[in-house]
Design a protein around this motif. Structure first.
Motif, PDB file in Angstrom:
ATOM      1  N   GLN A  22       0.812  -1.211   0.000  1.00  0.00           N
ATOM      2  CA  GLN A  22       0.000   0.000   0.000  1.00  0.00           C
ATOM      3  C   GLN A  22       0.851   1.269   0.000  1.00  0.00           C
ATOM      4  O   GLN A  22       0.372   2.335  -0.356  1.00  0.00           O
ATOM      5  CB  GLN A  22      -0.925   0.002   1.219  1.00  0.00           C
ATOM      6  N   ALA A  23       2.123   1.157   0.406  1.00  0.00           N
ATOM      7  CA  ALA A  23       2.998   2.323   0.412  1.00  0.00           C
ATOM      8  C   ALA A  23       3.207   2.793  -1.021  1.00  0.00           C
ATOM      9  O   ALA A  23       3.312   1.981  -1.943  1.00  0.00           O
ATOM     10  CB  ALA A  23       4.330   1.965   1.065  1.00  0.00           C
ATOM     11  N   GLU A  24       3.238   4.096  -1.220  1.00  0.00           N
ATOM     12  CA  GLU A  24       3.410   4.606  -2.574  1.00  0.00           C
ATOM     13  C   GLU A  24       4.236   5.884  -2.586  1.00  0.00           C
ATOM     14  O   GLU A  24       4.410   6.543  -1.567  1.00  0.00           O
ATOM     15  CB  GLU A  24       2.060   4.849  -3.231  1.00  0.00           C
ATOM     16  N   THR A  25       4.723   6.204  -3.757  1.00  0.00           N
ATOM     17  CA  THR A  25       5.501   7.423  -3.963  1.00  0.00           C
ATOM     18  C   THR A  25       4.673   8.407  -4.771  1.00  0.00           C
ATOM     19  O   THR A  25       4.095   8.044  -5.800  1.00  0.00           O
ATOM     20  CB  THR A  25       6.810   7.113  -4.721  1.00  0.00           C
ATOM     21  N   LEU A  26       4.591   9.623  -4.291  1.00  0.00           N
ATOM     22  CA  LEU A  26       3.926  10.697  -5.014  1.00  0.00           C
ATOM     23  C   LEU A  26       5.003  11.468  -5.757  1.00  0.00           C
ATOM     24  O   LEU A  26       5.851  12.137  -5.150  1.00  0.00           O
ATOM     25  CB  LEU A  26       3.182  11.621  -4.048  1.00  0.00           C
ATOM     26  N   ARG A  27       4.976  11.378  -7.074  1.00  0.00           N
ATOM     27  CA  ARG A  27       6.005  12.020  -7.904  1.00  0.00           C
ATOM     28  C   ARG A  27       5.487  13.373  -8.402  1.00  0.00           C
ATOM     29  O   ARG A  27       4.626  13.437  -9.272  1.00  0.00           O
ATOM     30  CB  ARG A  27       6.362  11.101  -9.076  1.00  0.00           C
ATOM     31  N   LEU A  28       6.041  14.437  -7.818  1.00  0.00           N
ATOM     32  CA  LEU A  28       5.621  15.798  -8.143  1.00  0.00           C
ATOM     33  C   LEU A  28       6.499  16.384  -9.238  1.00  0.00           C
ATOM     34  O   LEU A  28       7.729  16.289  -9.176  1.00  0.00           O
ATOM     35  CB  LEU A  28       5.729  16.700  -6.913  1.00  0.00           C
ATOM     36  N   LEU A  29       5.867  17.006 -10.214  1.00  0.00           N
ATOM     37  CA  LEU A  29       6.560  17.758 -11.264  1.00  0.00           C
ATOM     38  C   LEU A  29       6.146  19.208 -11.061  1.00  0.00           C
ATOM     39  O   LEU A  29       5.020  19.593 -11.390  1.00  0.00           O
ATOM     40  CB  LEU A  29       6.147  17.238 -12.642  1.00  0.00           C
ATOM     41  N   THR A  30       7.056  20.029 -10.497  1.00  0.00           N
ATOM     42  CA  THR A  30       6.607  21.319  -9.998  1.00  0.00           C
ATOM     43  C   THR A  30       7.700  22.375 -10.092  1.00  0.00           C
ATOM     44  O   THR A  30       8.827  22.100 -10.503  1.00  0.00           O
ATOM     45  CB  THR A  30       6.111  21.175  -8.553  1.00  0.00           C
ATOM     46  N   TRP A  31       7.340  23.575  -9.708  1.00  0.00           N
ATOM     47  CA  TRP A  31       8.252  24.718  -9.740  1.00  0.00           C
ATOM     48  C   TRP A  31       9.147  24.751  -8.503  1.00  0.00           C
ATOM     49  O   TRP A  31       8.793  24.205  -7.449  1.00  0.00           O
ATOM     50  CB  TRP A  31       7.452  26.022  -9.780  1.00  0.00           C
ATOM     51  N   GLY A  32      10.280  25.442  -8.613  1.00  0.00           N
ATOM     52  CA  GLY A  32      11.127  25.648  -7.449  1.00  0.00           C
ATOM     53  C   GLY A  32      10.360  26.370  -6.354  1.00  0.00           C
ATOM     54  O   GLY A  32       9.653  27.342  -6.624  1.00  0.00           O
ATOM     55  N   GLY A  33      10.480  25.877  -5.123  1.00  0.00           N
ATOM     56  CA  GLY A  33       9.792  26.490  -3.991  1.00  0.00           C
ATOM     57  C   GLY A  33       8.408  25.948  -3.718  1.00  0.00           C
ATOM     58  O   GLY A  33       7.821  26.228  -2.666  1.00  0.00           O
ATOM     59  N   TYR A  34       7.852  25.134  -4.642  1.00  0.00           N
ATOM     60  CA  TYR A  34       6.480  24.665  -4.491  1.00  0.00           C
ATOM     61  C   TYR A  34       6.366  23.366  -3.683  1.00  0.00           C
ATOM     62  O   TYR A  34       5.249  22.902  -3.419  1.00  0.00           O
ATOM     63  CB  TYR A  34       5.835  24.468  -5.869  1.00  0.00           C
ATOM     64  N   ALA A  35       7.496  22.793  -3.316  1.00  0.00           N
ATOM     65  CA  ALA A  35       7.481  21.594  -2.466  1.00  0.00           C
ATOM     66  C   ALA A  35       8.615  21.720  -1.456  1.00  0.00           C
ATOM     67  O   ALA A  35       9.561  20.931  -1.469  1.00  0.00           O
ATOM     68  CB  ALA A  35       7.626  20.337  -3.309  1.00  0.00           C
ATOM     69  N   PRO A  36       8.535  22.713  -0.569  1.00  0.00           N
ATOM     70  CA  PRO A  36       9.616  22.924   0.404  1.00  0.00           C
ATOM     71  C   PRO A  36       9.741  21.750   1.369  1.00  0.00           C
ATOM     72  O   PRO A  36       8.762  21.050   1.656  1.00  0.00           O
ATOM     73  CB  PRO A  36       9.190  24.199   1.127  1.00  0.00           C
ATOM     74  N   ASN A  47       0.869  11.420   6.498  1.00  0.00           N
ATOM     75  CA  ASN A  47       0.565  10.305   5.590  1.00  0.00           C
ATOM     76  C   ASN A  47       1.777   9.378   5.508  1.00  0.00           C
ATOM     77  O   ASN A  47       2.515   9.391   4.509  1.00  0.00           O
ATOM     78  CB  ASN A  47       0.222  10.841   4.193  1.00  0.00           C
ATOM     79  N   PRO A  48       2.022   8.575   6.560  1.00  0.00           N
ATOM     80  CA  PRO A  48       3.247   7.765   6.617  1.00  0.00           C
ATOM     81  C   PRO A  48       3.350   6.703   5.525  1.00  0.00           C
ATOM     82  O   PRO A  48       4.427   6.130   5.335  1.00  0.00           O
ATOM     83  CB  PRO A  48       3.168   7.120   8.005  1.00  0.00           C
ATOM     84  N   ASP A  49       2.267   6.464   4.793  1.00  0.00           N
ATOM     85  CA  ASP A  49       2.308   5.481   3.708  1.00  0.00           C
ATOM     86  C   ASP A  49       2.673   6.123   2.367  1.00  0.00           C
ATOM     87  O   ASP A  49       2.691   5.447   1.338  1.00  0.00           O
ATOM     88  CB  ASP A  49       0.956   4.774   3.579  1.00  0.00           C
ATOM     89  N   ILE A  50       2.990   7.438   2.382  1.00  0.00           N
ATOM     90  CA  ILE A  50       3.306   8.145   1.139  1.00  0.00           C
ATOM     91  C   ILE A  50       4.676   8.813   1.248  1.00  0.00           C
ATOM     92  O   ILE A  50       4.972   9.478   2.245  1.00  0.00           O
ATOM     93  CB  ILE A  50       2.250   9.218   0.809  1.00  0.00           C
ATOM     94  N   THR A  51       5.494   8.625   0.234  1.00  0.00           N
ATOM     95  CA  THR A  51       6.775   9.314   0.123  1.00  0.00           C
ATOM     96  C   THR A  51       6.696  10.281  -1.053  1.00  0.00           C
ATOM     97  O   THR A  51       6.200   9.927  -2.126  1.00  0.00           O
ATOM     98  CB  THR A  51       7.931   8.321  -0.122  1.00  0.00           C
ATOM     99  N   VAL A  52       7.173  11.498  -0.842  1.00  0.00           N
ATOM    100  CA  VAL A  52       7.111  12.525  -1.881  1.00  0.00           C
ATOM    101  C   VAL A  52       8.459  12.620  -2.603  1.00  0.00           C
ATOM    102  O   VAL A  52       9.507  12.735  -1.969  1.00  0.00           O
ATOM    103  CB  VAL A  52       6.742  13.899  -1.288  1.00  0.00           C
TER     104      VAL A  52
END
Length: 357
Positions: A22-36, A47-52
């Motif tokens: 059930q563990a999953e990776t959330l792969r973000l495609l984003t701008w600088g500063g938008y995922a500090p 959300n301990p079951d999700i890695t960003v």
């Protein structure tokens, strides 16, 4: 006893494997500063079951990456609101959003409606707003007190002390300064080309005014802080950060209207973590997270009280820059029809070639 132990061990292993699956990776495609990092940490704790996993990008690269894979490789992307319609129609790289999974009550109604107008295709919505801001002018008012708009970048009074970024924004801003409305010309490519030719000649003619062309916010900040540049095209977020360092650096919404953008959330067509994507969207719109995010981006969150949730220094900068008239005069980027960016690219190449001589 052995069979009982074996059964317990098998059950424990099965539970472990189920948790792992059930563990999953959330792969973000984003701008600088938008995922500090501080926001990612709080999200992963909640959300301990999700890695960003974060890949930094910009509008052009986001579309190129998703086009190359048919919408695979990422689970959540953040193009600006005017880069969705044509890209989806041409390349089919996004999937429709399920608004029932998004806490839309937290979003500013006008920004949500604005994105709906730009990102609805065949009755299906492909994006919701996240952050918004504008492009205009930053001026050192101790040295350039009378700046009013885009035309001041070519004002002989500031010869050799202005700067701009050679991207489509300066084409649009210059067009407005010449009395044109580029967005109204989008449907007529011949008229748009005529406008581009006039803008190109104007920017080539004022090349001696330009100290240098900046590429990113750090470049611009260095130029202004050093005193080499006193007037420049700027993102408001960069200007707001500078205001926090020196109150002489003031963002000036052009008298023709600041160009306004909305960065959105979209889910790529072949994304593999939709549930995690919706969790991230809702998480970063929480008031306590909005403050952290805006401190990182310098932009305003697309929530009803976004300006109030800015850190104090950035809130002071916004209030110093904008009044109600300025906010009512914003020129939101319109959807870019297919082919126009190629035309703009050729114009920018002409300017670059002429100014490098």
């Amino acid at each position: 006893m052995k069979s009982t132990f074996a059964l317990a061990a098998t059950t424990a292993l099965a539970l472990f494997m189920a948790g792992t699956a059930q563990a999953e990776t959330l792969r973000l495609l984003t701008w600088g500063g938008y995922a500090p990092e501080n926001v990612i940490k709080l999200f992963e704790e909640a959300n301990p079951d999700i890695t960003v996993e974060v890949t930094l990008s910009n509008n052009e690269e986001m579309i190129a990456k998703l086009r190359a894979t048919g919408g695979a490789g990422y689970d959540l992307a953040q193009p600006s609101h005017d880069r969705i319609f044509a890209a989806q129609q041409e390349y089919n790289i996004y999937k429709p959003l399920d608004l029932s999974k998004i806490e839309t009550a937290n979003l500013a109604p006008n920004l949500l409606e604005g994105v709906k107008a730009n990102a609805t295709i065949d009755g299906q919505l492909y994006a919701v707003p996240h952050q918004w801001g504008t492009s205009g002018i930053v001026a050192d008012v101790s040295k350039a007190p009378g700046v009013k708009g885009w035309g001041d970048l070519c004002n002989p009074e500031y010869k050799g002390r202005t700067s701009m970024r050679l991207r489509r924004t300066i084409l649009l801003g210059t067009a407005f300064s010449l009395g044109k409305d580029p967005f109204a010309l989008y449907a007529d490519k011949a008229a748009y080309q005529t406008m581009l030719d006039e803008v190109t000649e104007k920017l080539i003619a004022c090349k001696d005014n330009v100290k240098t062309y900046w590429n990113g916010g750090d470049d611009l900040s260095t130029l202004l802080l050093s005193g080499e540049v006193v007037v420049s095209e700027a993102w408001d977020s960069t200007a707001f950060k500078l205001f926090g360092q020196n109150k002489n650096f003031v963002y000036v919404p052009p008298e023709t209207g600041a160009l306004a953008w909305i960065d959105t959330f979209v889910i790529p067509r072949k994304g593999e973590a939709d549930a995690a994507a919706y969790k991230w969207i809702n998480f970063v719109m929480k008031p306590e997270i909005v403050k952290l995010m805006s401190d990182s981006t310098g932009a305003i969150a697309a929530v009803s009280n976004g300006i109030d949730l800015l850190p104090d220094d950035k809130k002071a900068a916004v209030n110093a820059a904008f009044d109600e008239k300025d906010l009512a005069n914003l020129k939101f980027f319109a959807n870019i029809p297919a082919g126009l960016e190629d035309m703009e690219g050729k114009a920018l190449e002409r300017i670059k070639a002429a100014t490098s001589n």
